[in-house]
Write an enzyme that holds these catalytic residues in place. Structure first.
Site, PDB file in Angstrom:
ATOM      1  NE  ARG A 108     -15.755   1.160  13.937  1.00  0.00           N
ATOM      2  CZ  ARG A 108     -16.740   1.962  14.303  1.00  0.00           C
ATOM      3  NH1 ARG A 108     -17.590   1.564  15.236  1.00  0.00           N
ATOM      4  NH2 ARG A 108     -16.859   3.150  13.767  1.00  0.00           N
ATOM      5  CE  LYS A 130      -1.929 -14.799   4.516  1.00  0.00           C
ATOM      6  NZ  LYS A 130      -1.107 -15.117   3.339  1.00  0.00           N
ATOM      7  CD  GLU A 172      -2.732 -26.391  -0.979  1.00  0.00           C
ATOM      8  OE1 GLU A 172      -1.688 -26.122  -0.338  1.00  0.00           O
ATOM      9  OE2 GLU A 172      -3.022 -25.834  -2.065  1.00  0.00           O
ATOM     10  CE  LYS A 214      -2.706 -21.780   6.362  1.00  0.00           C
ATOM     11  NZ  LYS A 214      -3.767 -21.483   5.426  1.00  0.00           N
ATOM     12  CD  GLU A 224       2.597 -14.713   2.836  1.00  0.00           C
ATOM     13  OE1 GLU A 224       1.386 -14.659   3.071  1.00  0.00           O
ATOM     14  OE2 GLU A 224       3.081 -15.021   1.753  1.00  0.00           O
ATOM     15  NE  ARG A 228      -0.079 -17.238   6.716  1.00  0.00           N
ATOM     16  CZ  ARG A 228      -1.192 -16.949   7.372  1.00  0.00           C
ATOM     17  NH1 ARG A 228      -1.145 -16.195   8.446  1.00  0.00           N
ATOM     18  NH2 ARG A 228      -2.351 -17.410   6.966  1.00  0.00           N
ATOM     19  CG  ASN A 232       3.324 -18.688  -0.546  1.00  0.00           C
ATOM     20  OD1 ASN A 232       2.135 -18.916  -0.351  1.00  0.00           O
ATOM     21  ND2 ASN A 232       3.884 -17.519  -0.295  1.00  0.00           N
ATOM     22  CG  HIS A 235       0.684 -22.545  -3.467  1.00  0.00           C
ATOM     23  ND1 HIS A 235       1.123 -23.743  -2.940  1.00  0.00           N
ATOM     24  CD2 HIS A 235      -0.662 -22.536  -3.279  1.00  0.00           C
ATOM     25  CE1 HIS A 235       0.084 -24.409  -2.439  1.00  0.00           C
ATOM     26  NE2 HIS A 235      -1.007 -23.698  -2.637  1.00  0.00           N
ATOM     27  CG  HIS A 239      -0.891 -18.928  -7.519  1.00  0.00           C
ATOM     28  ND1 HIS A 239      -0.418 -18.295  -6.393  1.00  0.00           N
ATOM     29  CD2 HIS A 239      -1.932 -19.689  -7.107  1.00  0.00           C
ATOM     30  CE1 HIS A 239      -1.140 -18.672  -5.350  1.00  0.00           C
ATOM     31  NE2 HIS A 239      -2.062 -19.514  -5.753  1.00  0.00           N
ATOM     32  CG  HIS A 249      -5.396 -24.488  -5.995  1.00  0.00           C
ATOM     33  ND1 HIS A 249      -4.689 -23.321  -6.166  1.00  0.00           N
ATOM     34  CD2 HIS A 249      -5.031 -24.967  -4.774  1.00  0.00           C
ATOM     35  CE1 HIS A 249      -3.945 -23.100  -5.095  1.00  0.00           C
ATOM     36  NE2 HIS A 249      -4.125 -24.087  -4.241  1.00  0.00           N
TER      37      HIS A 249
HETATM   38  N1  LIG Z   1      -7.768 -18.102   3.633  1.00  0.00           N
HETATM   39  C1  LIG Z   1      -6.818 -18.945   3.330  1.00  0.00           C
HETATM   40  O1  LIG Z   1      -5.809 -19.059   4.022  1.00  0.00           O
HETATM   41  C2  LIG Z   1      -6.970 -19.806   2.111  1.00  0.00           C
HETATM   42  C3  LIG Z   1      -6.072 -20.854   1.880  1.00  0.00           C
HETATM   43  C4  LIG Z   1      -6.276 -21.664   0.759  1.00  0.00           C
HETATM   44  C5  LIG Z   1      -7.334 -21.419  -0.103  1.00  0.00           C
HETATM   45  N2  LIG Z   1      -8.176 -20.367   0.157  1.00  0.00           N
HETATM   46  C6  LIG Z   1      -9.296 -20.090  -0.741  1.00  0.00           C
HETATM   47  O2  LIG Z   1     -10.184 -21.206  -0.732  1.00  0.00           O
HETATM   48  C7  LIG Z   1     -10.892 -21.220  -1.963  1.00  0.00           C
HETATM   49  C8  LIG Z   1     -10.908 -22.630  -2.500  1.00  0.00           C
HETATM   50  O3  LIG Z   1     -11.541 -23.444  -1.546  1.00  0.00           O
HETATM   51  P1  LIG Z   1     -12.290 -24.789  -1.982  1.00  0.00           P
HETATM   52  O4  LIG Z   1     -11.386 -25.580  -2.823  1.00  0.00           O
HETATM   53  O5  LIG Z   1     -12.880 -25.373  -0.769  1.00  0.00           O
HETATM   54  O6  LIG Z   1     -13.392 -24.226  -3.003  1.00  0.00           O
HETATM   55  P2  LIG Z   1     -14.959 -23.921  -2.877  1.00  0.00           P
HETATM   56  O7  LIG Z   1     -15.299 -23.301  -1.591  1.00  0.00           O
HETATM   57  O8  LIG Z   1     -15.319 -23.207  -4.120  1.00  0.00           O
HETATM   58  O9  LIG Z   1     -15.592 -25.383  -2.903  1.00  0.00           O
HETATM   59  C9  LIG Z   1     -15.447 -26.150  -4.069  1.00  0.00           C
HETATM   60  C10 LIG Z   1     -16.783 -26.719  -4.506  1.00  0.00           C
HETATM   61  O10 LIG Z   1     -17.134 -27.790  -3.646  1.00  0.00           O
HETATM   62  C11 LIG Z   1     -18.472 -27.643  -3.188  1.00  0.00           C
HETATM   63  N3  LIG Z   1     -18.534 -28.302  -1.891  1.00  0.00           N
HETATM   64  C12 LIG Z   1     -18.158 -27.835  -0.688  1.00  0.00           C
HETATM   65  N4  LIG Z   1     -18.279 -28.771   0.237  1.00  0.00           N
HETATM   66  C13 LIG Z   1     -18.763 -29.864  -0.383  1.00  0.00           C
HETATM   67  C14 LIG Z   1     -19.095 -31.168   0.061  1.00  0.00           C
HETATM   68  N5  LIG Z   1     -18.903 -31.559   1.328  1.00  0.00           N
HETATM   69  N6  LIG Z   1     -19.583 -32.057  -0.842  1.00  0.00           N
HETATM   70  C15 LIG Z   1     -19.730 -31.685  -2.159  1.00  0.00           C
HETATM   71  N7  LIG Z   1     -19.427 -30.484  -2.617  1.00  0.00           N
HETATM   72  C16 LIG Z   1     -18.938 -29.582  -1.732  1.00  0.00           C
HETATM   73  C17 LIG Z   1     -18.699 -26.173  -3.196  1.00  0.00           C
HETATM   74  O11 LIG Z   1     -20.081 -25.879  -3.272  1.00  0.00           O
HETATM   75  C18 LIG Z   1     -17.942 -25.729  -4.440  1.00  0.00           C
HETATM   76  O12 LIG Z   1     -18.738 -25.897  -5.576  1.00  0.00           O
HETATM   77  C19 LIG Z   1     -10.186 -20.243  -2.904  1.00  0.00           C
HETATM   78  O13 LIG Z   1     -10.973 -19.086  -3.030  1.00  0.00           O
HETATM   79  C20 LIG Z   1      -8.887 -19.940  -2.185  1.00  0.00           C
HETATM   80  O14 LIG Z   1      -8.411 -18.652  -2.451  1.00  0.00           O
HETATM   81  C21 LIG Z   1      -8.020 -19.578   1.236  1.00  0.00           C
END
Ligand SMILES: NC(=O)c1ccc[n+]([C@@H]2O[C@H](COP(=O)([O-])OP(=O)(O)OC[C@H]3O[C@@H](n4cnc5c(N)ncnc54)[C@H](O)[C@@H]3O)[C@@H](O)[C@H]2O)c1
Length: 354
Positions: A108, A130, A172, A214, A224, A228, A232, A235, A239, A249
């Site tokens: 929990r 989130k 972003e 942010k 949201e 918030r 988007n 986006h 998307h 992305h």
């Molecule tokens: N929670 C939120 O508010 C929120 C907001 C935006 C995006 N997201 C989520 O985030 C995800 C995308 O995040 P991302 O773009 O970081 O993708 P990711 O976590 O898949 O990382 C991208 C790639 O980079 C590699 N990587 C990470 N750090 C590295 C480094 N320092 N050097 C080399 N490689 C590295 C990872 O292993 C992976 O292969 C999506 O699932 C999206 O939905 C969440």
């Protein structure tokens, strides 16, 4: 180092942004800690991680699933984790989303923090609370809203980041400037080359400004209901392009922002000069301003977007560079607007893409 506080209904979360935050273990609370990371980050940065039991998930979006969550629950049971265990997610947005979800639900709720290692995770995914996983093809369908205790943005991690991942974060950063901070936008215009080269002083400022924007938006609207939604920007259309064209992305968001900017100009809100500044900056940051898109499929994807229960949607538009407004747009109107900008969404046959 710059520290940004994010106060929400449940807690105050602190985001520390600095070039190299030193030995990460000194930031951890007393007591037991377990690190959650992905295998690629572990391979590249093993020596930077705190000396704690480390659970490494597969790298990439496919790992953001309930199956991985179960894997982590089992590993935590094996490690005899208890309510006093602190979970530290070290990785990109996939790791922070999954580590935050596991920490929020195991026993929990365990305390947790993030060390985001991608630019996108530093400026976006690790901030705002989130956490979630994908389910049956829907992104982020299962999740929680629960901010971490702290986030450490150590810019040294970015040195190993592939170019495509830098572009995802850069889109972003531009979004944050466009929706909320004309000064940041002007700074980006002056320093686009240095930003692309990930010069520490420039990136530190841009990550800090992004986190501040942010955080301010989220603090006013954690769940949201209104403000918030501005996050988007680019986006909704982005998307749809991601789904239909399989664009990365950052590229999809970039074209989505240009599209939303064009609609803002058409509605007499954003000036032509403001639009041109946006497009020029995106180009200098090597982000696309147009895509070859099968319009019918883009419209289809817009129709099917899971957030679109009603026929109307909230589209984020620009009143000017640095100020966004949320407007209601009918789906048909949006489809017409999308089709009415062939200079941005070129019919697929002409562009030769799928
Ligand atoms: N929670 C939120 O508010 C929120 C907001 C935006 C995006 N997201 C989520 O985030 C995800 C995308 O995040 P991302 O773009 O970081 O993708 P990711 O976590 O898949 O990382 C991208 C790639 O980079 C590699 N990587 C990470 N750090 C590295 C480094 N320092 N050097 C080399 N490689 C590295 C990872 O292993 C992976 O292969 C999506 O699932 C999206 O939905 C969440």
């Amino acid at each position: 180092m710059r520290t940004i506080e994010l106060k929400t209904a449940t807690r105050t979360s602190r985001v520390h942004v600095g070039e190299g935050l030193g030995d990460l273990s000194r930031w951890l609370p007393a007591g037991r800690c377990v690190v959650v990371t992905d295998r690629d980050v572990l391979a590249l940065h093993r020596e930077d991680l705190p000396a704690c039991p480390t659970l490494a998930i597969a790298a990439g979006e496919a790992a953001k699933s309930l199956a991985t969550v179960e894997e982590l629950y089992e590993a935590l049971l094996d490690l005899e984790a208890d309510r006093g265990t602190f979970l530290l997610g070290v990785g990109g947005g996939v790791v922070s989303d999954i580590a935050g979800f596991v920490a929020s639900t195991f026993l929990r709720g365990l305390s947790f923090g993030f060390v985001p290692t991608t630019l996108l995770a530093q400026v976006d995914a690790s901030v705002g609370g989130k956490n979630g996983v994908n389910f049956q093809g829907y992104k982020n369908l299962i999740g929680t809203i629960n901010p971490p205790q702290f986030v450490l943005c150590d810019l040294r991690f970015l040195r190993t980041l592939p170019e495509a991942e830098v572009a995802n974060g850069m889109a972003e950063i531009v979004k944050h400037a466009l929706i909320a901070d004309a000064g940041m936008f002007a700074y980006l215009e002056e320093n686009a080359g240095r930003a692309l080269a990930l010069e520490p002083a420039v990136i530190e400022r841009l990550v800090g400004d992004s986190v501040a924007i942010k955080s301010a938006v989220v603090a006013g609207d954690e769940r949201e209901a209104g403000e918030r939604r501005k996050l988007n920007f680019g986006h909704t259309l982005g998307h749809a392009l991601e789904k239909t064209l399989g664009l990365p992305h950052g590229e999809a968001v970039s074209v989505g922002m240009v599209m939303a900017g064009a609609i803002s100009v058409r509605r007499g809100m954003l000036s032509r000069k403001g639009f041109d500044r946006m497009a020029r900056l995106l180009e200098r940051l090597r982000l696309p301003c147009a895509a070859a898109a099968p319009l019918e499929r883009v419209a289809d994807a817009l129709r099917r977007d899971k957030k679109r229960a009603a026929r109307k949607l909230h589209l984020v538009l620009l009143a000017e560079v640095g100020r966004a407004v949320v407007e209601e747009v009918g789906l048909e109107e949006l489809e017409e607007l999308v089709a009415g900008h062939p200079e941005i969404l070129r019919p697929a046959a002409a562009g030769g893409s799928p």
